[in-house]
Design an enzyme around this catalytic site. Sequence first.
Site, PDB file in Angstrom:
ATOM      1  N   LYS A  58     -66.858  52.439 -26.877  1.00  0.00           N
ATOM      2  CA  LYS A  58     -65.806  51.870 -26.017  1.00  0.00           C
ATOM      3  C   LYS A  58     -65.346  50.509 -26.533  1.00  0.00           C
ATOM      4  CE  LYS A  58     -66.202  55.329 -24.675  1.00  0.00           C
ATOM      5  NZ  LYS A  58     -67.147  56.428 -24.911  1.00  0.00           N
ATOM      6  N   ALA A 189     -63.806  68.902 -32.769  1.00  0.00           N
ATOM      7  CA  ALA A 189     -62.806  68.165 -31.973  1.00  0.00           C
ATOM      8  C   ALA A 189     -63.253  68.149 -30.522  1.00  0.00           C
ATOM      9  CB  ALA A 189     -61.428  68.799 -32.121  1.00  0.00           C
ATOM     10  N   VAL A 191     -65.702  65.637 -27.635  1.00  0.00           N
ATOM     11  CA  VAL A 191     -65.542  64.290 -27.087  1.00  0.00           C
ATOM     12  C   VAL A 191     -65.696  63.225 -28.181  1.00  0.00           C
ATOM     13  CG1 VAL A 191     -66.222  62.791 -25.211  1.00  0.00           C
ATOM     14  CG2 VAL A 191     -66.629  65.216 -25.020  1.00  0.00           C
ATOM     15  N   ALA A 275     -69.483  65.855 -35.964  1.00  0.00           N
ATOM     16  CA  ALA A 275     -69.588  65.618 -34.500  1.00  0.00           C
ATOM     17  C   ALA A 275     -69.558  66.956 -33.790  1.00  0.00           C
ATOM     18  CB  ALA A 275     -68.438  64.723 -34.040  1.00  0.00           C
ATOM     19  N   VAL A 276     -70.629  67.719 -33.969  1.00  0.00           N
ATOM     20  CA  VAL A 276     -70.650  69.105 -33.478  1.00  0.00           C
ATOM     21  C   VAL A 276     -71.647  69.295 -32.326  1.00  0.00           C
ATOM     22  CG1 VAL A 276     -69.857  70.096 -35.658  1.00  0.00           C
ATOM     23  CG2 VAL A 276     -72.302  69.744 -35.297  1.00  0.00           C
ATOM     24  N   ALA A 326     -74.230  59.655 -19.527  1.00  0.00           N
ATOM     25  CA  ALA A 326     -75.117  58.565 -19.130  1.00  0.00           C
ATOM     26  C   ALA A 326     -75.299  58.506 -17.614  1.00  0.00           C
ATOM     27  CB  ALA A 326     -74.545  57.246 -19.650  1.00  0.00           C
ATOM     28  N   HIS A 450     -49.143  49.602  -3.641  1.00  0.00           N
ATOM     29  CA  HIS A 450     -48.007  49.808  -4.542  1.00  0.00           C
ATOM     30  C   HIS A 450     -47.742  48.528  -5.322  1.00  0.00           C
ATOM     31  CE1 HIS A 450     -44.168  51.191  -6.047  1.00  0.00           C
ATOM     32  NE2 HIS A 450     -43.640  50.038  -5.665  1.00  0.00           N
TER      33      HIS A 450
HETATM   34  P1  FAD Z   1     -80.818  58.320 -24.668  1.00  0.00           P
HETATM   35  O1  FAD Z   1     -79.762  57.362 -24.340  1.00  0.00           O
HETATM   36  O2  FAD Z   1     -80.693  59.112 -25.921  1.00  0.00           O
HETATM   37  O3  FAD Z   1     -82.190  57.489 -24.676  1.00  0.00           O
HETATM   38  C1  FAD Z   1     -83.418  58.067 -24.993  1.00  0.00           C
HETATM   39  C2  FAD Z   1     -84.311  56.988 -25.556  1.00  0.00           C
HETATM   40  O4  FAD Z   1     -85.624  57.527 -25.714  1.00  0.00           O
HETATM   41  C3  FAD Z   1     -83.883  56.498 -26.942  1.00  0.00           C
HETATM   42  O5  FAD Z   1     -84.005  55.112 -27.012  1.00  0.00           O
HETATM   43  C4  FAD Z   1     -84.876  57.174 -27.879  1.00  0.00           C
HETATM   44  O6  FAD Z   1     -85.071  56.462 -29.078  1.00  0.00           O
HETATM   45  C5  FAD Z   1     -86.120  57.166 -27.005  1.00  0.00           C
HETATM   46  N1  FAD Z   1     -87.136  58.167 -27.362  1.00  0.00           N
HETATM   47  C6  FAD Z   1     -86.967  59.463 -27.726  1.00  0.00           C
HETATM   48  N2  FAD Z   1     -88.165  60.051 -27.912  1.00  0.00           N
HETATM   49  C7  FAD Z   1     -89.110  59.111 -27.658  1.00  0.00           C
HETATM   50  C8  FAD Z   1     -90.538  59.114 -27.659  1.00  0.00           C
HETATM   51  N3  FAD Z   1     -91.248  60.208 -27.941  1.00  0.00           N
HETATM   52  N4  FAD Z   1     -91.179  57.956 -27.362  1.00  0.00           N
HETATM   53  C9  FAD Z   1     -90.484  56.806 -27.061  1.00  0.00           C
HETATM   54  N5  FAD Z   1     -89.133  56.769 -27.025  1.00  0.00           N
HETATM   55  C10 FAD Z   1     -88.468  57.911 -27.308  1.00  0.00           C
HETATM   56  N6  FAD Z   1     -71.902  59.264 -22.124  1.00  0.00           N
HETATM   57  C11 FAD Z   1     -71.142  58.818 -21.103  1.00  0.00           C
HETATM   58  O7  FAD Z   1     -71.460  59.072 -19.936  1.00  0.00           O
HETATM   59  N7  FAD Z   1     -70.018  58.061 -21.335  1.00  0.00           N
HETATM   60  C12 FAD Z   1     -69.614  57.757 -22.589  1.00  0.00           C
HETATM   61  O8  FAD Z   1     -68.602  57.077 -22.762  1.00  0.00           O
HETATM   62  C13 FAD Z   1     -70.391  58.219 -23.680  1.00  0.00           C
HETATM   63  N8  FAD Z   1     -70.037  57.929 -24.946  1.00  0.00           N
HETATM   64  C14 FAD Z   1     -70.829  58.352 -25.978  1.00  0.00           C
HETATM   65  C15 FAD Z   1     -70.433  58.059 -27.289  1.00  0.00           C
HETATM   66  C16 FAD Z   1     -71.209  58.482 -28.352  1.00  0.00           C
HETATM   67  C17 FAD Z   1     -70.782  58.145 -29.762  1.00  0.00           C
HETATM   68  C18 FAD Z   1     -72.410  59.202 -28.111  1.00  0.00           C
HETATM   69  C19 FAD Z   1     -73.281  59.626 -29.245  1.00  0.00           C
HETATM   70  C20 FAD Z   1     -72.804  59.508 -26.822  1.00  0.00           C
HETATM   71  C21 FAD Z   1     -72.007  59.099 -25.745  1.00  0.00           C
HETATM   72  N9  FAD Z   1     -72.340  59.402 -24.432  1.00  0.00           N
HETATM   73  C22 FAD Z   1     -71.551  58.976 -23.395  1.00  0.00           C
HETATM   74  C23 FAD Z   1     -73.547  60.180 -24.108  1.00  0.00           C
HETATM   75  C24 FAD Z   1     -74.656  59.216 -23.648  1.00  0.00           C
HETATM   76  O9  FAD Z   1     -74.910  58.281 -24.668  1.00  0.00           O
HETATM   77  C25 FAD Z   1     -75.897  60.017 -23.304  1.00  0.00           C
HETATM   78  O10 FAD Z   1     -75.582  61.007 -22.345  1.00  0.00           O
HETATM   79  C26 FAD Z   1     -76.974  59.109 -22.740  1.00  0.00           C
HETATM   80  O11 FAD Z   1     -77.302  58.075 -23.631  1.00  0.00           O
HETATM   81  C27 FAD Z   1     -78.230  59.917 -22.410  1.00  0.00           C
HETATM   82  O12 FAD Z   1     -79.161  59.059 -21.837  1.00  0.00           O
HETATM   83  P2  FAD Z   1     -80.726  59.359 -21.947  1.00  0.00           P
HETATM   84  O13 FAD Z   1     -81.389  58.193 -21.313  1.00  0.00           O
HETATM   85  O14 FAD Z   1     -81.012  60.716 -21.453  1.00  0.00           O
HETATM   86  O15 FAD Z   1     -81.042  59.385 -23.508  1.00  0.00           O
HETATM   87  P1  NAD Z   2     -69.045  68.295 -27.933  1.00  0.00           P
HETATM   88  O1  NAD Z   2     -69.800  69.455 -27.467  1.00  0.00           O
HETATM   89  O2  NAD Z   2     -68.180  67.534 -26.987  1.00  0.00           O
HETATM   90  O3  NAD Z   2     -68.078  68.719 -29.140  1.00  0.00           O
HETATM   91  C1  NAD Z   2     -68.547  69.330 -30.301  1.00  0.00           C
HETATM   92  C2  NAD Z   2     -67.415  70.192 -30.839  1.00  0.00           C
HETATM   93  O4  NAD Z   2     -67.785  70.644 -32.113  1.00  0.00           O
HETATM   94  C3  NAD Z   2     -67.156  71.416 -29.972  1.00  0.00           C
HETATM   95  O5  NAD Z   2     -65.791  71.494 -29.656  1.00  0.00           O
HETATM   96  C4  NAD Z   2     -67.621  72.569 -30.849  1.00  0.00           C
HETATM   97  O6  NAD Z   2     -66.857  73.741 -30.645  1.00  0.00           O
HETATM   98  C5  NAD Z   2     -67.394  71.999 -32.232  1.00  0.00           C
HETATM   99  N1  NAD Z   2     -68.221  72.608 -33.267  1.00  0.00           N
HETATM  100  C6  NAD Z   2     -69.512  72.990 -33.196  1.00  0.00           C
HETATM  101  N2  NAD Z   2     -69.930  73.476 -34.396  1.00  0.00           N
HETATM  102  C7  NAD Z   2     -68.862  73.386 -35.222  1.00  0.00           C
HETATM  103  C8  NAD Z   2     -68.665  73.724 -36.581  1.00  0.00           C
HETATM  104  N3  NAD Z   2     -69.633  74.242 -37.332  1.00  0.00           N
HETATM  105  N4  NAD Z   2     -67.439  73.505 -37.131  1.00  0.00           N
HETATM  106  C9  NAD Z   2     -66.437  72.967 -36.384  1.00  0.00           C
HETATM  107  N5  NAD Z   2     -66.586  72.645 -35.088  1.00  0.00           N
HETATM  108  C10 NAD Z   2     -67.782  72.839 -34.518  1.00  0.00           C
HETATM  109  O7  NAD Z   2     -70.112  67.344 -28.645  1.00  0.00           O
HETATM  110  P2  NAD Z   2     -69.932  65.908 -29.271  1.00  0.00           P
HETATM  111  O8  NAD Z   2     -68.510  65.533 -29.363  1.00  0.00           O
HETATM  112  O9  NAD Z   2     -70.778  65.905 -30.490  1.00  0.00           O
HETATM  113  O10 NAD Z   2     -70.629  65.006 -28.181  1.00  0.00           O
HETATM  114  C11 NAD Z   2     -72.008  65.246 -27.834  1.00  0.00           C
HETATM  115  C12 NAD Z   2     -72.268  64.906 -26.404  1.00  0.00           C
HETATM  116  O11 NAD Z   2     -72.134  63.510 -26.188  1.00  0.00           O
HETATM  117  C13 NAD Z   2     -71.308  65.608 -25.486  1.00  0.00           C
HETATM  118  O12 NAD Z   2     -72.037  66.526 -24.722  1.00  0.00           O
HETATM  119  C14 NAD Z   2     -70.736  64.559 -24.614  1.00  0.00           C
HETATM  120  O13 NAD Z   2     -70.931  64.853 -23.259  1.00  0.00           O
HETATM  121  C15 NAD Z   2     -71.460  63.279 -24.967  1.00  0.00           C
HETATM  122  N6  NAD Z   2     -70.429  62.252 -25.149  1.00  0.00           N
HETATM  123  C16 NAD Z   2     -69.764  61.853 -24.037  1.00  0.00           C
HETATM  124  C17 NAD Z   2     -68.737  60.944 -24.172  1.00  0.00           C
HETATM  125  C18 NAD Z   2     -67.992  60.529 -22.952  1.00  0.00           C
HETATM  126  O14 NAD Z   2     -68.496  60.739 -21.864  1.00  0.00           O
HETATM  127  N7  NAD Z   2     -66.816  59.957 -23.082  1.00  0.00           N
HETATM  128  C19 NAD Z   2     -68.383  60.454 -25.414  1.00  0.00           C
HETATM  129  C20 NAD Z   2     -69.090  60.907 -26.519  1.00  0.00           C
HETATM  130  C21 NAD Z   2     -70.120  61.807 -26.360  1.00  0.00           C
END
Ligand code: FAD
Ligand code: NAD
Length: 477
Positions: A58, A189, A191, A275-276, A326, A450
């Site tokens: 973000k 393509a 999120v 990003a799959v 999250a 508004h």
């Molecule tokens: P995580 O955030 O993955 O945290 C798990 C933690 O546990 C990590 O620190 C990991 O290192 C630690 N861990 C794992 N195994 C062990 C172990 N055995 N011992 C000790 N520690 C361990 N979600 C949204 O809602 N809004 C968004 O805008 C959004 N944007 C995103 C953008 C990107 C690029 C990505 C990759 C994800 C995004 N997400 C978003 C998804 C969001 O980040 C996750 O859904 C969220 O972080 C999950 O929270 P969690 O606490 O379950 O796991």
């Molecule tokens: P995603 O599931 O949103 O998208 C992955 C895409 O990759 C899908 O459309 C899928 O059909 C495609 N795909 C899978 N295998 C493929 C292949 N071999 N070739 C081409 N396309 C393929 O997953 P993501 O974008 O990796 O994000 C992971 C998770 O992180 C999501 O579940 C999402 O909820 C979370 N996330 C959330 C936010 C947000 O809330 N704004 C932002 C980023 C990530």
Amino acid sequence: MNNSYDVIVIGAGPAGYVAAIRCAQLGLATACVDDWLDNDGKPAPGGTCLNAGCIPSKSLLESSELYARLQHEAATRGIHAQEVSLDVAEMIAGKDRIVAELTGGIAALFKSHGVEWLSGRGQLLPGREVRISLHSGEQQTVGAKHVILAVGSTPVELDVVPLREDVIVDSTGALAWTSVPQRLGIIGAGVIGLELGSVWQRLGASVTLLEAQETFLAMADRQLADAALKLYRQQGLDIRLDARVKGTRETADGIEIAYQDGGDHAISVDRLVVAVGRRPCTEGLAAAEAELLLDERGFVHVDEFCETSLPGVHAIGDAVRGPMLAHKGSEEGIMVAERIAGQHSEVNYGAIASVIYTNPEIAWVGKTEDALKQAGIDYRSGVFPFAASGRARAMQATDGMVKVLSDAASDRVLGVHILGAGASELIGQAVLAMEFGASSEDIARTVFAHPTLSEALHEAALAIDNRAIHLGKPRRN
Ligand code: FAD
Ligand code: NAD
């Protein structure tokens, strides 16, 4: 270190750290073990969300949006910025500072609530014991009355596309580049593909997204997803659907990606993001003797209250079923902490918003039209375009619409879908309405300030009965 706690949380992402703080608020002696280290090797609580997900993405979306608006929009408002220049390294450093402030904030919250924070890796043993391998090198086994597994997820890798440092990367790598690639390929393509594609496209990259599915954003409402696809393509994102990647190879012209979409094709790019999707981090989480039940995809098996197959052991967040979001993980953390403390608590999984932070944003809560049709539910729909909103016009943000879906018999709101500026904030109003079991009439009878974008939600609710004020003629449902 104590050798016994009321609760040990493994993982300090938004699921785990929230669970730990809520447990401590409820008077439970709580420890939280997390293994994340930042680029300098320092422990950094906050998990994926703070370190490599929600917050850094973000930050870069905001910075790149500002840059794009200065370049393309400012002049249309009579603002002529001379020599707008880009320092990507500075932008990335700014993002890193925000991350460091927030992860430091979690450490401070742990301290003030009395949560014992342990930096290292945890493994579940039988009998609610946890073996902790601290980053200091020390090993300890501690016991707890309750264990909460909140270990999160990690990017899925593709065998046919091996990662290469800085060049072929996952989302974490694409949040750290300090220069703009000329030609960027993104596999997936979804999120992440759309958000990171937007960032680098706004900063000047020519971006191609290869998506395996024929349907764009299959989880979103079709009308909005189709409208969004058109807008993204107009912005210059080259989104190719039904494109199955076969492999990559390095050539003199960069990285060649071979893919199939009925025929065989290849494109060359300078850098590539994979990003799959993401998978749960459950490998080695529990010793075999602990007999923790995982499902066939590696998620910890839980019921609606996040109870695992083992008494006293809960699992929450990305490591369990449901959307990888999250806020979903955090709410599960609060529910589990309160249930451990003997309170009644639950998560309303039917009212969890999804947001994609593109421009315009897409946000939704509840059911899509297709899901209602498939379930045989009789519904009514009201749609209001932002082009008819005074505030959206003043903002020059007229793309998109709000759609409200309500039950034909009871008028209860079943889903709200928003494509447009500010959708990520507007959707909160719809979540609140659904949480309170509102009807579309309740929204229609609410007075909205508004001029605001929120008026579009009001008008979409009015449109259900063909009484939207700012639509030229009644729309048929
Ligand atoms: P995580 O955030 O993955 O945290 C798990 C933690 O546990 C990590 O620190 C990991 O290192 C630690 N861990 C794992 N195994 C062990 C172990 N055995 N011992 C000790 N520690 C361990 N979600 C949204 O809602 N809004 C968004 O805008 C959004 N944007 C995103 C953008 C990107 C690029 C990505 C990759 C994800 C995004 N997400 C978003 C998804 C969001 O980040 C996750 O859904 C969220 O972080 C999950 O929270 P969690 O606490 O379950 O796991
Ligand atoms: P995603 O599931 O949103 O998208 C992955 C895409 O990759 C899908 O459309 C899928 O059909 C495609 N795909 C899978 N295998 C493929 C292949 N071999 N070739 C081409 N396309 C393929 O997953 P993501 O974008 O990796 O994000 C992971 C998770 O992180 C999501 O579940 C999402 O909820 C979370 N996330 C959330 C936010 C947000 O809330 N704004 C932002 C980023 C990530």
